[in-house]
Design a protein around this motif. Structure first.
Motif, PDB file in Angstrom:
ATOM      1  N   SER A  76      19.804 -26.410  25.039  1.00 39.12           N
ATOM      2  CA  SER A  76      20.101 -27.228  23.856  1.00 39.12           C
ATOM      3  C   SER A  76      20.854 -26.403  22.818  1.00 39.12           C
ATOM      4  O   SER A  76      21.811 -26.888  22.206  1.00 39.12           O
ATOM      5  N   ASP A  79      20.767 -34.766  25.637  1.00 37.97           N
ATOM      6  CA  ASP A  79      19.752 -33.741  25.872  1.00 37.97           C
ATOM      7  C   ASP A  79      18.538 -34.380  26.545  1.00 37.97           C
ATOM      8  O   ASP A  79      18.346 -35.587  26.433  1.00 37.97           O
ATOM      9  N   GLU A  80      17.733 -33.561  27.212  1.00 33.96           N
ATOM     10  CA  GLU A  80      16.535 -34.070  27.894  1.00 33.96           C
ATOM     11  C   GLU A  80      16.926 -35.278  28.744  1.00 33.96           C
ATOM     12  O   GLU A  80      16.323 -36.337  28.657  1.00 33.96           O
TER      13      GLU A  80
HETATM   14 MG   LIG Z   1      16.385 -28.407  25.204  1.00 28.28          MG
END
Ligand SMILES: [Mg+2]
Ligand SMILES: Nc1ncnc2c1ncn2[C@@H]1O[C@H](COP(=O)(O)OP(=O)(O)OP(=O)(O)O)[C@@H](O)[C@H]1O
Length: 307
Positions: free
Chosen positions: A86, A155-156
Motif C-alpha cells: 500500500s 487496495d485489499e
Molecule cells: Mg496494504
C-alpha cells in the motif's frame, strides 16, 4: 449514478512531501521502484517511448513499440502483510511525477464501493469508477502528450478479483471480477495517461485473467537481515541506540525455527512505537528495553491462502 466522492477517497495530487518521504523510507524495494518507474512512465506517457525510439532507432517502424504500449496499464502488487504494497502504491506517483515532470493524481477506490452484496451493485460501481477514470484521463491528453497522469489504486483487492473458479465465490463477486476485467481492457492500448494498481495478499487466489493482463507483477516479501537493519537504523535514529544493539535487534527479529521473521510493519508499527510508548512520559528509550520488547513480541503470522 455515483459521484466521484462515492467512488473514491479524496484525490491526492503528487508529488507531495508526506508521500515522497514514505516512498524514500521504503527499504529493499530498489529493483521494484526502478522497474515500476520505467513501466509506469512508458504506459502512461507512450510519447516518451516514441521519442526514445526516434533517437536510438531512427526512421524505423518498430512493431515492438506497439507490443509494449498495447498492454493493459495494470500492475499487481502481491505478497506478505506489512511489506510496503500500500505504501508504494500510494507514493510511487511522486517518483513518476518527477520523472515525467507532470502532476500525478492518486485515486483510491473506497472500500464501500465494493458494494453491499446486492446483485449488480458491485458491477455498476466498478464500471462507473473506470468510466470516471477514463474521462479524467481523456481530459488530461493534449495534442502534445499527457498533461497529468492518473494512478488508480485498488487496495485489499482480494475479494474483488479472486479467481472466478473459487468454489465458494458469490455470484456478486464474480460480477466484480468481470467488471474489473472489462474496465482494464477498456484502457489497454488506449494510450491514456492512467495506471491501475491492484494490491493483494492472495496472489495464488487471483483470477488468472487478471494475472495475464498485468503489465508487471511485483512480489513483496519480509525483510532480510540487511533490510531489517536499514529499517531499524532509520527508525531509531537520534535515540542514542548503540550499533551493537541494532545488530542484536536484527537477530532477534529474524526467522528462527518455524517462526517467520518480523514484517517491515512489525518493526515500524509495533516494535518502535511500543518502545516509545513504554518510555513515555518519564524515561528515555533504553537499549535493554528495546531488546526485551523485541524478544517478547511475536511476528505477524504468514498469510496463508484459504483453501
Ligand atoms: Mg496494504
Ligand atoms: N519495505 C519497507 N521498508 C520500510 N518500511 C516498510 C516497508 N514495508 C512496510 N513498511 C512499513 O510498514 C507500514 C505498512 O506497510 P503497508 O501498509 O504498505 O503494507 P502492505 O504490504 O500494504 O500490508 P497489507 O498486506 O497488510 O495491506 C509502512 O507504512 C511502513 O512504515
Amino acid at each position: 449514478m455515483s459521484t466521484q466522492d462515492d467512488l473514491f477517497h479524496p484525490v491526492v495530487e503528487l508529488p507531495e512531501p508526506v508521500r515522497q518521504a514514505r516512498y524514500d523510507r521504503l527499504v529493499g524495494l530498489d529493483d521494484t521502484k526502478l522497474r515500476l518507474r520505467k513501466e509506469a512512465a512508458l504506459l502512461a506517457a507512450p510519447d516518451r517511448l516514441r521519442a526514445w525510439a526516434e533517437r536510438f532507432h531512427p526512421g524505423m517502424d518498430l512493431p515492438a513499440l506497439r507490443l509494449l504500449t498495447d498492454r493493459a496499464p495494470l500492475f499487481v502488487f502481491a505478497g506478505d502483510v506489512g511489506s510496503g504494497k500500500s505504501a508504494l502504491a500510494e507514493s510511487f506517483g511522486c517518483d513518476l511525477a518527477d520523472m515525467l515532470d507532470l502532476p500525478v493524481f492518486l485515486y483510491r477506490l473506497k472500500l464501500a464501493t465494493r458494494g453491499n452484496g446486492l446483485v449488480g451493485e458491485m458491477t455498476s460501481l466498478i464500471g462507473e469508477a473506470f468510466t470516471h477514470l477514463r474521462d479524467v484521463a481523456d481530459r488530461a491528453l493534449s495534442a502534445s502528450g499527457p498533461t497529468s497522469v492518473t494512478v488508480f489504486v485498488v487496495d485489499e483487492a482480494d475479494a474483488l478479483v479472486q479467481s472466478r473458479e473459487a468454489r465458494q465465490m458469490h455470484h456478486e463477486d464474480r460480477a466484480g471480477v468481470d467488471a474489473f476485467l472489462a474496465g482494464v481492457d477498456s484502457l489497454a492500448g488506449a494510450g491514456l495517461p492512467v495506471l491501475v494498481v491492484l494490491c493483494t495478499n492472495r496472489v495464488g487466489a487471483l483470477d488468472p485473467a487478471i494475472m495475464r493482463r498485468s503489465a508487471a507483477t511485483f512480489t513483496f516479501t519480509r525483510p532480510d537481515d540487511q533490510q531489517r537493519h536499514a529499517i531499524l537504523a532509520a527508525a531509531l535514529d537520534g535515540l542514542g541506540v548503540r550499533t551493537d544493539t541494532i545488530t542484536k535487534l536484527v537477530e532477534l527479529t529474524g526467522p528462527s525455527g518455524n517462526q517467520p521473521g518480523f514484517t517491515s510493519s512489525d518493526l515500524t508499527q509495533r516494535l518502535v512505537p511500543a518502545a516509545l510508548i513504554t518510555a513515555f512520559p518519564d524515561r528515555a528509550v533504553t537499549d535493554e528495553h528495546l531488546l526485551t520488547l523485541a524478544s517478547e513480541l511475536a511476528p505477524t503470522p504468514v498469510f496463508t491462502e484459504q483453501p
